[in-house]
Design a protein around this motif. Structure first.
Motif, short mmCIF file in Angstrom:
data_model
loop_
_atom_site.label_atom_id
_atom_site.label_comp_id
_atom_site.label_asym_id
_atom_site.label_seq_id
_atom_site.Cartn_x
_atom_site.Cartn_y
_atom_site.Cartn_z
N ASP A 26 -78.17 20.26 -44.95
CA ASP A 26 -79.01 19.92 -46.12
C ASP A 26 -79.12 21.09 -47.09
O ASP A 26 -79.10 20.93 -48.30
CB ASP A 26 -80.43 19.52 -45.67
N LEU A 27 -79.20 22.30 -46.53
CA LEU A 27 -79.38 23.48 -47.40
C LEU A 27 -78.03 24.06 -47.81
O LEU A 27 -77.96 25.08 -48.51
CB LEU A 27 -80.23 24.55 -46.70
N GLY A 28 -76.94 23.44 -47.31
CA GLY A 28 -75.60 23.92 -47.68
C GLY A 28 -75.33 25.33 -47.18
O GLY A 28 -74.71 26.15 -47.84
N ILE A 29 -75.86 25.62 -45.98
CA ILE A 29 -75.67 26.98 -45.41
C ILE A 29 -74.64 26.91 -44.28
O ILE A 29 -74.72 26.04 -43.41
CB ILE A 29 -77.01 27.52 -44.86
N ASP A 30 -73.69 27.83 -44.32
CA ASP A 30 -72.72 27.92 -43.23
C ASP A 30 -73.00 29.23 -42.50
O ASP A 30 -72.69 30.31 -43.00
CB ASP A 30 -71.30 27.91 -43.82
N ALA A 42 -82.49 30.04 -41.68
CA ALA A 42 -82.03 29.18 -42.80
C ALA A 42 -83.17 28.91 -43.78
O ALA A 42 -82.95 28.71 -44.97
CB ALA A 42 -81.48 27.87 -42.24
N LEU A 43 -84.41 28.92 -43.27
CA LEU A 43 -85.57 28.66 -44.14
C LEU A 43 -86.03 29.93 -44.85
O LEU A 43 -87.04 29.92 -45.56
CB LEU A 43 -86.73 28.07 -43.30
N GLY A 44 -85.32 31.03 -44.61
CA GLY A 44 -85.66 32.28 -45.31
C GLY A 44 -86.76 33.07 -44.64
O GLY A 44 -87.36 33.96 -45.22
N ILE A 45 -87.06 32.76 -43.37
CA ILE A 45 -88.10 33.50 -42.64
C ILE A 45 -87.43 34.68 -41.94
O ILE A 45 -86.44 34.49 -41.23
CB ILE A 45 -88.79 32.56 -41.61
N PRO A 46 -87.92 35.90 -42.14
CA PRO A 46 -87.29 37.07 -41.52
C PRO A 46 -87.50 37.09 -40.01
O PRO A 46 -88.50 36.57 -39.51
CB PRO A 46 -87.98 38.26 -42.19
N VAL A 47 -86.61 37.73 -39.29
CA VAL A 47 -86.59 37.67 -37.82
C VAL A 47 -87.90 38.19 -37.20
O VAL A 47 -88.36 37.67 -36.19
CB VAL A 47 -85.36 38.42 -37.28
N GLU A 48 -88.55 39.17 -37.86
CA GLU A 48 -89.80 39.70 -37.28
C GLU A 48 -90.92 38.65 -37.34
O GLU A 48 -91.92 38.77 -36.65
CB GLU A 48 -90.29 40.95 -38.04
N MET A 49 -90.73 37.63 -38.16
CA MET A 49 -91.75 36.58 -38.29
C MET A 49 -91.47 35.39 -37.38
O MET A 49 -92.21 34.40 -37.38
CB MET A 49 -91.85 36.10 -39.75
N PHE A 50 -90.39 35.46 -36.57
CA PHE A 50 -90.06 34.30 -35.74
C PHE A 50 -91.14 34.05 -34.68
O PHE A 50 -91.60 32.94 -34.48
CB PHE A 50 -88.71 34.52 -35.03
N THR A 51 -91.55 35.11 -33.99
CA THR A 51 -92.55 34.91 -32.93
C THR A 51 -93.92 34.56 -33.51
O THR A 51 -94.63 33.71 -32.95
CB THR A 51 -92.60 36.12 -31.99
#
Ligand code: SDX
Length: 392
Positions: free
Chosen positions: A294-298, A337-346
């Protein structure tokens, strides 16, 4: 010591409580919240509905849901002095440490939420933390990015409001991106509860001393941070990035994961209870494909993740240990893909798990559970006399 003690490290075979909230069948890969299957809820429900279901036991009617949301919105302001605490952290501080600190700081700004015994007072504390936690999560991220800290908007839904607080650029208007909204709503539902996992058990045992809801949640955030638990969603992406940097040789990393002398683990694989596919991982894997399309991201690391999964599912080491992808294996690919940085995953995991922690804390208190106090098998020194320092 009085009474027989059975050693059970990690409580692998211990039932800590009776609970009516979440049902897991690890052999069959079944997960239900209050009797509803995770597949149906992920497909047909919204996150705030699931929050209500987990906490109060029934899917809400429209008036019940509207009142719940209004009560939460009415409590979503955070004392401006909390920003001074946030200012005290270096930008490099990990958001989980900041969030755990800010959540316990909420106690100081909401003293009436400390000792809650009546259902009415519990409800007040519950809508407060549901209102304030998304703000604290968004502010933690915005502070790190050097962006202004503000609120979303009154007309927006619970998850939509969170997305706006996180991503609204100071100059631009906010327009809901339905792809992001739907993906996050689904991810938060999938993380909402998981019976007596490490962080939920932490919330229950801290709350069993009659410590307040906010401080019990703060303890749950601390437990979730560990890479063996919720912190795995960050560790998975870091692992996939490392494999990509290393040339994408998944076989090399599979060998490391099986090497007893190598501390490397295939993050996002294995589970204490699921000895089959984690049903959440199945849903998230499908959603990852859909969101990237949907976001056209590969994203090359999705291909690496799928290659790893395929290899692991065919590898005797993983097959005999019944190691399957868990909830953390694909979730980071969607957050990325939603633009959330890895430190914000948890922190995103914590935002999803918040209603589960609340529901379990409330059940423990309403059931008047005794204070948690396990025993031990003592293996230390037998009695000995004190030796003065000059004779040591
Ligand atoms: C979550 O409990 C929950 O419900 C948690 C959770 C939730 O929603 O709350 O589902 C969320 O925390 C999911 C798990 C996220 N963690 C990870 O992905 C980290 C990697 N996984 C492992 O560390 C491990 O699988 C655990 C922590 C998830 C489970 O650990 P256990 O049940 O204590 O199992 P174990 O460590 O004793 O492993 C059993 C065997 C061992 O080999 P042997 O000693 O028998 O030879 O399997 C091996 C382990 O070495 N093993 C792995 C492995 N996981 C287990 N080997 C390589 N890679 C892995 N990921």
């Amino acid at each position: 010591t009085g009474g027989v003690v059975t050693l059970d490290p990690g409580y692998k075979n211990t039932g800590a409580c009776e609970s009516a909230i979440t049902f897991l069948d690890g052999e069959k890969g079944v997960l239900r919240y209050r009797g509803y299957s995770i597949e149906e809820l992920a497909e047909k429900a919204h996150f705030l509905e699931v929050c209500y279901l987990l906490i109060f036991g029934e899917l809400p009617t429209t008036p019940q849901l509207n009142k719940f949301h209004a009560d939460i919105k009415a409590q979503s302001h955070v004392d401006e002095d909390v920003k001074k605490i946030l200012d005290g952290f270096p930008k490099s501080a990990h958001p989980m440490g900041v969030l755990s600190s800010l959540t316990s700081a909420l106690v100081a700004f909401n003293p009436s939420s400390v000792n809650v015994d009546s259902e009415e007072d519990m409800y007040k504390a519950i809508v407060k933390i549901l209102g304030k936690f998304p703000v604290l999560t968004a502010w933690t991220y915005r502070k790190r990015m050097g962006l202004p800290l503000d609120y979303g908007g009154d007309s927006l839904g619970y998850v939509d409001n969170f997305i706006k607080m996180m991503f609204k650029k100071p100059s631009a208007d906010y327009a809901t991106n339905d792809i992001i909204l739907e993906a996050l709503d689904k991810l938060l539902i999938l993380h909402a509860d998981h019976e007596q996992n490490c962080s939920t058990s932490t919330v229950r045992i801290v709350g069993s001393s009659h410590a307040g809801l906010f401080i019990s949640i703060s303890a749950g955030i601390a437990a979730l941070w560990g890479p063996l638990h919720g912190g795995a969603n960050q560790a998975v992406i870091e692992m996939l990035e490392a494999i990509k940097e290393d040339g994408g040789d998944t076989k090399k990393f599979m060998a490391k994961a099986k090497d007893k002398n190598d501390p490397f683990r295939l993050m996002g694989f294995g589970h204490r209870v699921y000895k089959n596919f984690d049903p959440r991982a199945k849903i998230i894997k499908k959603a990852a494909d859909a969101v990237l399309d949907d976001l056209g991201i590969d994203d090359e690391i999705l291909d690496i993740a799928k290659a790893l999964e395929k290899e692991a599912l065919e590898d005797p080491y993983f097959v005999e240990r019944k190691l399957y992808p868990n909830v953390d294996f694909y979730s980071g690919i969607i957050y990325r893909a939603l633009g959330i940085p890895v430190e914000m995953f948890t922190p995103m995991f914590a935002l999803g798990r918040l209603p589960g922690w609340i529901a379990q804390w409330r059940e423990m208190r309403l059931n008047k559970e005794p204070i948690g106090r396990p025993r031990q098998i003592y293996v230390g020194k037998t009695h000995r006399e004190f030796v003065p320092v000059e004779k040591r």
